[in-house]
Design a protein around this motif. Structure first.
Motif, PDB file in Angstrom:
ATOM      1  N   CYS A   1       7.472 -18.148 -13.100  1.00 17.81           N
ATOM      2  CA  CYS A   1       7.105 -18.340 -11.704  1.00 17.81           C
ATOM      3  C   CYS A   1       5.882 -17.492 -11.387  1.00 17.81           C
ATOM      4  N   ASP A   2       5.327 -17.735 -10.235  1.00 21.01           N
ATOM      5  CA  ASP A   2       4.231 -16.916  -9.733  1.00 21.01           C
ATOM      6  C   ASP A   2       4.780 -15.996  -8.655  1.00 21.01           C
ATOM      7  N   VAL A   3       4.257 -14.787  -8.601  1.00 21.65           N
ATOM      8  CA  VAL A   3       4.645 -13.821  -7.584  1.00 21.65           C
ATOM      9  C   VAL A   3       3.415 -13.538  -6.740  1.00 21.65           C
ATOM     10  N   PHE A   4       3.592 -13.608  -5.450  1.00 22.01           N
ATOM     11  CA  PHE A   4       2.501 -13.309  -4.538  1.00 22.01           C
ATOM     12  C   PHE A   4       2.781 -11.965  -3.885  1.00 22.01           C
ATOM     13  N   VAL A   5       1.804 -11.081  -3.903  1.00 20.30           N
ATOM     14  CA  VAL A   5       1.959  -9.751  -3.337  1.00 20.30           C
ATOM     15  C   VAL A   5       1.117  -9.685  -2.070  1.00 20.30           C
ATOM     16  N   TYR A   6       1.778  -9.330  -1.000  1.00 24.12           N
ATOM     17  CA  TYR A   6       1.099  -9.177   0.279  1.00 24.12           C
ATOM     18  C   TYR A   6       1.058  -7.699   0.616  1.00 24.12           C
ATOM     19  N   GLU A   7      -0.019  -7.296   1.218  1.00 27.36           N
ATOM     20  CA  GLU A   7      -0.133  -5.889   1.580  1.00 27.36           C
ATOM     21  C   GLU A   7      -0.740  -5.750   2.959  1.00 27.36           C
ATOM     22  N   ASN A   8      -0.537  -4.594   3.538  1.00 27.25           N
ATOM     23  CA  ASN A   8      -1.086  -4.338   4.869  1.00 27.25           C
ATOM     24  C   ASN A   8      -1.971  -3.101   4.880  1.00 27.25           C
ATOM     25  N   ARG A   9      -2.563  -2.801   3.760  1.00 30.79           N
ATOM     26  CA  ARG A   9      -3.410  -1.597   3.678  1.00 30.79           C
ATOM     27  C   ARG A   9      -4.539  -1.612   4.686  1.00 30.79           C
TER      28      ARG A   9
END
Length: 96
Positions: free
Chosen positions: A82-90
């Motif tokens: 699968c693909d993993v999407f990483v979201y950030e709020n830096r």
């Protein structure tokens, strides 16, 4: 959480980490100093961590890799599921 450091002549050149939970293991952050890449250090630390993880045969193992680092896993015979999407709020954090 455990960290592993690979040494060359007493100098750290590679590292990786493993998380151990009730029913799963996660292997993360396999990396090698840029000046020491393509010499097998990343693969060596990964295989060392895999050997450590084998102590938990009933656990599922989760690996996450960047496209640049996925080669270590592919060479070990693993395939992406699968693909993993990483979201950030830096960008929302104040600079220090």
């Amino acid at each position: 959480l455990r960290y592993f450091i690979g040494l060359k002549g007493g100098r750290p050149v590679s590292c990786g980490s493993i998380t151990i939970n009730n029913d799963s293991i996660g292997i993360y952050d396999i990396s090698t100093l840029e000046t020491e890449r393509n010499r097998g250090f990343g693969s060596a630390i990964f295989h060392y961590i895999l050997k450590f993880a084998a102590q938990y045969p009933q656990h599922l193992c989760v690996l996450q890799a960047s496209p640049a680092g996925a080669g270590i896993y592919k060479r070990a015979g693993l395939v992406a599921v699968c693909d993993v999407f990483v979201y950030e709020n830096r960008g929302l954090l104040p600079t220090v």
